[in-house]
Design a protein around this motif. Structure first.
Motif, mmCIF file in Angstrom:
data_model
loop_
_atom_site.group_PDB
_atom_site.id
_atom_site.type_symbol
_atom_site.label_atom_id
_atom_site.label_comp_id
_atom_site.label_asym_id
_atom_site.label_seq_id
_atom_site.Cartn_x
_atom_site.Cartn_y
_atom_site.Cartn_z
ATOM 1 N N ALA A 182 0.827 -1.207 0.000
ATOM 2 C CA ALA A 182 0.000 0.000 0.000
ATOM 3 C C ALA A 182 0.860 1.255 0.000
ATOM 4 C CB ALA A 182 -0.936 -0.019 1.205
ATOM 5 N N VAL A 183 1.944 1.239 0.770
ATOM 6 C CA VAL A 183 2.833 2.408 0.785
ATOM 7 C C VAL A 183 3.489 2.595 -0.581
ATOM 8 C CG1 VAL A 183 4.923 3.363 1.831
ATOM 9 C CG2 VAL A 183 3.235 2.211 3.262
ATOM 10 N N LYS A 184 3.847 1.512 -1.235
ATOM 11 C CA LYS A 184 4.483 1.624 -2.553
ATOM 12 C C LYS A 184 3.536 2.212 -3.586
ATOM 13 C CE LYS A 184 7.411 -0.978 -5.710
ATOM 14 N NZ LYS A 184 8.056 -2.281 -6.005
ATOM 15 N N ASN A 185 2.253 1.881 -3.504
ATOM 16 C CA ASN A 185 1.280 2.468 -4.424
ATOM 17 C C ASN A 185 1.123 3.964 -4.203
ATOM 18 O OD1 ASN A 185 0.772 -0.030 -5.592
ATOM 19 N ND2 ASN A 185 -0.898 -0.507 -4.154
ATOM 20 N N VAL A 186 1.281 4.403 -2.975
ATOM 21 C CA VAL A 186 1.134 5.835 -2.677
ATOM 22 C C VAL A 186 2.417 6.589 -2.959
ATOM 23 C CG1 VAL A 186 0.719 7.477 -0.812
ATOM 24 C CG2 VAL A 186 -0.674 5.401 -0.982
ATOM 25 N N TRP A 187 3.548 6.003 -2.643
ATOM 26 C CA TRP A 187 4.847 6.695 -2.726
ATOM 27 C C TRP A 187 5.472 6.555 -4.111
ATOM 28 C CZ3 TRP A 187 8.356 6.332 2.185
ATOM 29 C CH2 TRP A 187 9.295 7.355 2.168
ATOM 30 N N CYS A 231 0.819 13.060 -1.572
ATOM 31 C CA CYS A 231 -0.174 12.564 -0.612
ATOM 32 C C CYS A 231 0.401 12.531 0.794
ATOM 33 C CB CYS A 231 -0.644 11.179 -1.046
ATOM 34 S SG CYS A 231 -1.703 10.366 0.175
ATOM 35 N N LEU A 232 1.641 12.105 0.937
ATOM 36 C CA LEU A 232 2.241 12.056 2.270
ATOM 37 C C LEU A 232 2.475 13.440 2.850
ATOM 38 C CD1 LEU A 232 4.859 9.188 1.778
ATOM 39 C CD2 LEU A 232 2.566 9.032 2.741
ATOM 40 N N SER A 253 -5.991 12.355 0.926
ATOM 41 C CA SER A 253 -6.602 11.786 -0.284
ATOM 42 C C SER A 253 -6.294 10.297 -0.446
ATOM 43 C CB SER A 253 -6.118 12.559 -1.512
ATOM 44 O OG SER A 253 -4.699 12.487 -1.622
ATOM 45 N N CYS A 254 -5.141 9.840 0.008
ATOM 46 C CA CYS A 254 -4.754 8.445 -0.185
ATOM 47 C C CYS A 254 -5.075 7.569 1.010
ATOM 48 C CB CYS A 254 -3.263 8.347 -0.509
ATOM 49 S SG CYS A 254 -2.195 9.085 0.753
ATOM 50 N N TRP A 266 -2.927 9.852 10.846
ATOM 51 C CA TRP A 266 -2.107 10.711 9.984
ATOM 52 C C TRP A 266 -1.531 11.903 10.743
ATOM 53 C CZ3 TRP A 266 -0.598 9.083 5.361
ATOM 54 C CH2 TRP A 266 -1.322 8.079 4.731
ATOM 55 N N CYS A 267 -2.078 12.200 11.896
ATOM 56 C CA CYS A 267 -1.519 13.308 12.678
ATOM 57 C C CYS A 267 -0.167 12.945 13.295
ATOM 58 C CB CYS A 267 -2.497 13.714 13.776
ATOM 59 S SG CYS A 267 -4.006 14.494 13.173
ATOM 60 N N LYS A 268 0.136 11.654 13.383
ATOM 61 C CA LYS A 268 1.388 11.211 13.981
ATOM 62 C C LYS A 268 2.407 10.754 12.945
ATOM 63 C CE LYS A 268 -0.559 9.805 18.432
ATOM 64 N NZ LYS A 268 -0.681 8.698 19.416
#
Length: 414
Positions: A182-187, A231-232, A253-254, A266-268
């Motif tokens: 999942a991280v690879k799809n976003v990054w 996104c990050l 968004s992601c 996501w706040c952390k």
């Protein structure tokens, strides 16, 4: 498929369930995948890389053959087994290595992320298995040879906080693989690997209540070779920072790509670019070997002890305080009993007119008290004679000499 995923993430799955960093070439892939076929009581060698997550599973099945058969009836295949791990010659593990085993019927896991300062040092971990049913033990050694590569650690690292996972669940290869996918799809990096995994309890988190299937939470550090995606970086904008300060969920968004399996706070999230970090070198003292110097054997005291005179202690603790108390008691008794002035001396020092005035007040007070006992008091209206319909006078209930001070205001009429 598992080797393909491990190749893309930079890890190799070995026969003993140990993640080992992978050199990104097909030839090195074939050379790096090693199946360890070690005999019992032999040392097991692993070769992790600095800056890459290291995971080693202590399987209960490997240790069951170490224990002799139990004569009493019972399921020997489900014996409760716990593990104790420590650095050889020391009571605990190295600082970068952690261990977790949730129950005695689950496998133990060693995990951590070695750093560059551990490169070239063979770390020998003693593993002692305890059979809680037969009270037998078995001992193995795990030799960790930390290797250095120019590719690791990757320069861009992002730390995620996953709220709906425990650390042992996240260390499972399938779950960690889904998260890295999942991280690879976003990054969208070329190289991606897990750097470290830490339980939220090790960061000061609180143990959750055993209700609603609450989890402890886990921090996952991921490294990549490209800049952070848009996104990050959405969490860094003003609106999301304001929502985080108000304890509200930011709009990412992601997030939908993770929400199906991973609940991310996501706040952390923490984004780190190690290429811009300033290294501070401090002169630390040499910690030494950790072994106290030899100062000779223990010399116990002799059996025959010297006699001791306690008379001086008696004088200090009892005699002196008692003497001081007696002196103070004598002074107080003399002041209260022998120094009294008396009534005559008081009257001699008082003016005559004041004595006459005081005497007249006392006489008047006595006279008023004697008069108050003999004075006539009018009877209350409720005690007067009551006339009946026949016109006869009914005498009052009380006699003439009745004590009026104790007479109630209302009397029952007859």
């Amino acid at each position: 498929l598992k080797l393909l995923w491990l190749y893309t993430t930079g890890l190799v799955w070995q026969g003993n369930k140990t993640y080992v960093p992978l050199i990104t070439s097909v030839s090195s892939l074939c050379a790096t995948v090693v199946t360890i076929l070690s005999t019992l009581h032999a040392d097991r060698n692993v070769y992790p890389s600095a800056g890459v997550l290291f995971v080693h599973v202590l399987e209960r099945e490997h240790f069951k053959g170490e224990f002799p058969p139990y004569p009493k009836p019972g399921d020997s295949s489900n014996d409760p087994i716990t593990f104790n791990t420590n650095l050889m010659g020391y009571p605990d593990r190295p600082g970068w290595l952690r261990y977790i085993q949730r129950t005695s019927h689950s496998d133990g896991v060693l995990y951590g992320s070695p750093t560059a300062e551990h490169v070239g040092k063979a770390t020998i971990i003693e593993i002692i298995a305890y059979n809680r049913r037969t009270f037998e033990t078995a001992r193995h050694n795990l030799v960790i040879n930390i290797m250095s590569t120019e590719e690791y650690p990757l320069p861009y690292q992002a730390e995620f906080y996953i709220k709906n996972m425990n650390v042992e669940e996240m260390l499972a290869s399938e779950v960690l693989g889904d998260f890295l996918g999942a991280v690879k799809n976003v990054w969208q990096p070329e190289r991606l690997n897990a750097v470290n995994i830490t339980s939220a309890l090790d960061r000061g988190g609180r143990v959750p209540l055993p209700i609603n299937n609450l989890k402890e939470g886990v921090y996952v550090m991921v490294g990549a070779d490209v800049q952070f995606s848009s996104c990050l970086r959405e969490v860094e904008n003003f609106q999301n920072q304001l929502r985080c300060s108000q304890e509200m969920e930011p709009v990412i968004s992601c997030d939908k790509k993770f929400r199906a399996q991973f609940d991310i706070d996501w706040c952390k999230i923490n984004l780190v670019d190690i290429t811009k970090m300033i290294m501070i070198h401090s002169n630390r003292p040499d910690p030494g070997t950790g072994v106290l110097p030899d100062i000779g054997g223990y010399n116990p005291p002799p059996e025959s002890l010297k006699s001791r005179d306690f008379f001086a202690d008696f004088l200090i603790t009892l005699a002196v305080p008692s003497a001081v108390a007696m002196v103070l008691f004598s002074v107080l008794g003399y002041s209260m009993c022998c120094r009294r002035e008396g009534v005559d001396k008081r009257n001699m020092q008082t003016p005559d007119i004041q004595l006459v005035h005081h005497s007249s007040i006392q006489k008047s007070t006595k006279e008023l008290r004697s008069m108050s006992k003999n004075r006539e008091i009018s009877w209350p209206l409720s005690t007067l004679p009551v006339f009946s319909q026949s016109g006869e006078v009914v005498p009052p209930i009380h006699p003439d000499n009745y004590e009026t001070t104790s007479m109630p205001l209302m009397q029952t009429q007859t």
